[in-house]
Design a protein around this motif. Structure first.
Motif, short mmCIF file in Angstrom:
data_model
loop_
_atom_site.label_atom_id
_atom_site.label_comp_id
_atom_site.label_asym_id
_atom_site.label_seq_id
_atom_site.Cartn_x
_atom_site.Cartn_y
_atom_site.Cartn_z
N ASP A 8 -5.46 7.69 7.42
CA ASP A 8 -5.95 9.11 7.81
C ASP A 8 -5.44 10.39 7.64
O ASP A 8 -6.18 11.32 7.72
CB ASP A 8 -6.50 8.88 9.36
CG ASP A 8 -5.13 8.98 10.31
OD1 ASP A 8 -4.08 8.26 9.83
OD2 ASP A 8 -5.03 9.64 11.18
N GLY A 12 -4.19 11.71 -1.22
CA GLY A 12 -4.33 11.14 -2.56
C GLY A 12 -3.64 11.92 -3.36
O GLY A 12 -4.15 11.99 -4.76
N GLN A 26 -2.54 3.33 -5.26
CA GLN A 26 -3.81 4.23 -4.70
C GLN A 26 -5.00 3.12 -4.68
O GLN A 26 -5.19 2.44 -5.88
CB GLN A 26 -3.84 5.26 -5.32
CG GLN A 26 -2.98 6.39 -5.18
CD GLN A 26 -3.01 7.75 -5.86
OE1 GLN A 26 -2.87 7.58 -6.97
NE2 GLN A 26 -3.27 8.77 -5.17
N ASP A 27 -5.89 3.31 -3.64
CA ASP A 27 -7.08 2.53 -3.76
C ASP A 27 -8.10 3.07 -4.61
O ASP A 27 -7.64 4.25 -5.00
CB ASP A 27 -7.43 2.08 -2.31
CG ASP A 27 -7.78 3.14 -1.59
OD1 ASP A 27 -8.08 4.19 -1.92
OD2 ASP A 27 -8.19 3.04 -0.12
N ASP A 28 -9.41 2.76 -4.49
CA ASP A 28 -10.44 3.32 -5.34
C ASP A 28 -10.79 4.60 -4.74
O ASP A 28 -11.38 5.45 -5.66
CB ASP A 28 -11.48 2.39 -5.50
CG ASP A 28 -11.51 1.03 -6.04
OD1 ASP A 28 -10.68 1.08 -6.78
OD2 ASP A 28 -12.17 0.19 -5.82
N ASP A 29 -10.41 4.95 -3.76
CA ASP A 29 -10.65 6.39 -2.82
C ASP A 29 -9.27 7.19 -3.31
O ASP A 29 -9.59 8.43 -3.00
CB ASP A 29 -11.03 6.34 -1.31
CG ASP A 29 -12.29 5.59 -1.11
OD1 ASP A 29 -13.30 5.80 -2.01
OD2 ASP A 29 -12.48 4.85 -0.44
N GLY A 30 -8.32 6.79 -3.72
CA GLY A 30 -7.07 7.54 -3.96
C GLY A 30 -6.38 7.36 -2.86
O GLY A 30 -5.02 8.39 -2.96
N LEU A 31 -6.40 6.75 -1.80
CA LEU A 31 -5.48 6.71 -0.90
C LEU A 31 -4.44 5.62 -0.94
O LEU A 31 -4.43 4.65 -1.55
CB LEU A 31 -6.32 6.39 0.53
CG LEU A 31 -7.51 7.34 0.97
CD1 LEU A 31 -8.26 6.56 2.20
CD2 LEU A 31 -7.02 8.71 0.98
N THR A 33 -1.58 2.97 -0.79
CA THR A 33 -1.54 1.35 -0.47
C THR A 33 -0.19 0.96 -0.49
O THR A 33 0.42 1.25 -1.67
CB THR A 33 -2.44 0.48 -1.39
OG1 THR A 33 -3.97 1.06 -1.38
CG2 THR A 33 -2.37 -0.90 -1.04
#
Length: 63
Positions: A8, A12, A26-31, A33
């Motif tokens: 939260d 990114g 980074q996941d598909d949303d740029g966050l 991992t």
């Protein structure tokens, strides 16, 4: 050493991935991992990634 991430808070920026690609992605949303807990040879990279995170989404717990 243990790492926790606060999705939260992640914005990114990708500094974690640039400095410790074996530990973070980074996941598909740029966050962020977390890929793995750091081994002894990765501890300095984990600390650097935590220090460079502009949103302080990465916390490195020593010990």
């Amino acid at each position: 050493m243990r790492i926790t991430v606060a999705l939260d808070r992640c914005v990114g920026a990708g500094q974690c991935v640039l400095n410790a690609p074996a530990l973070f992605d980074q996941d598909d949303d740029g966050l962020v991992t977390l890929l793995a807990e750091p081994g002894a040879d990765q501890e300095s990279a984990a600390r650097l990634a935590g220090a460079l995170c502009p949103s302080r989404a990465i916390t490195v717990h020593e010990g």
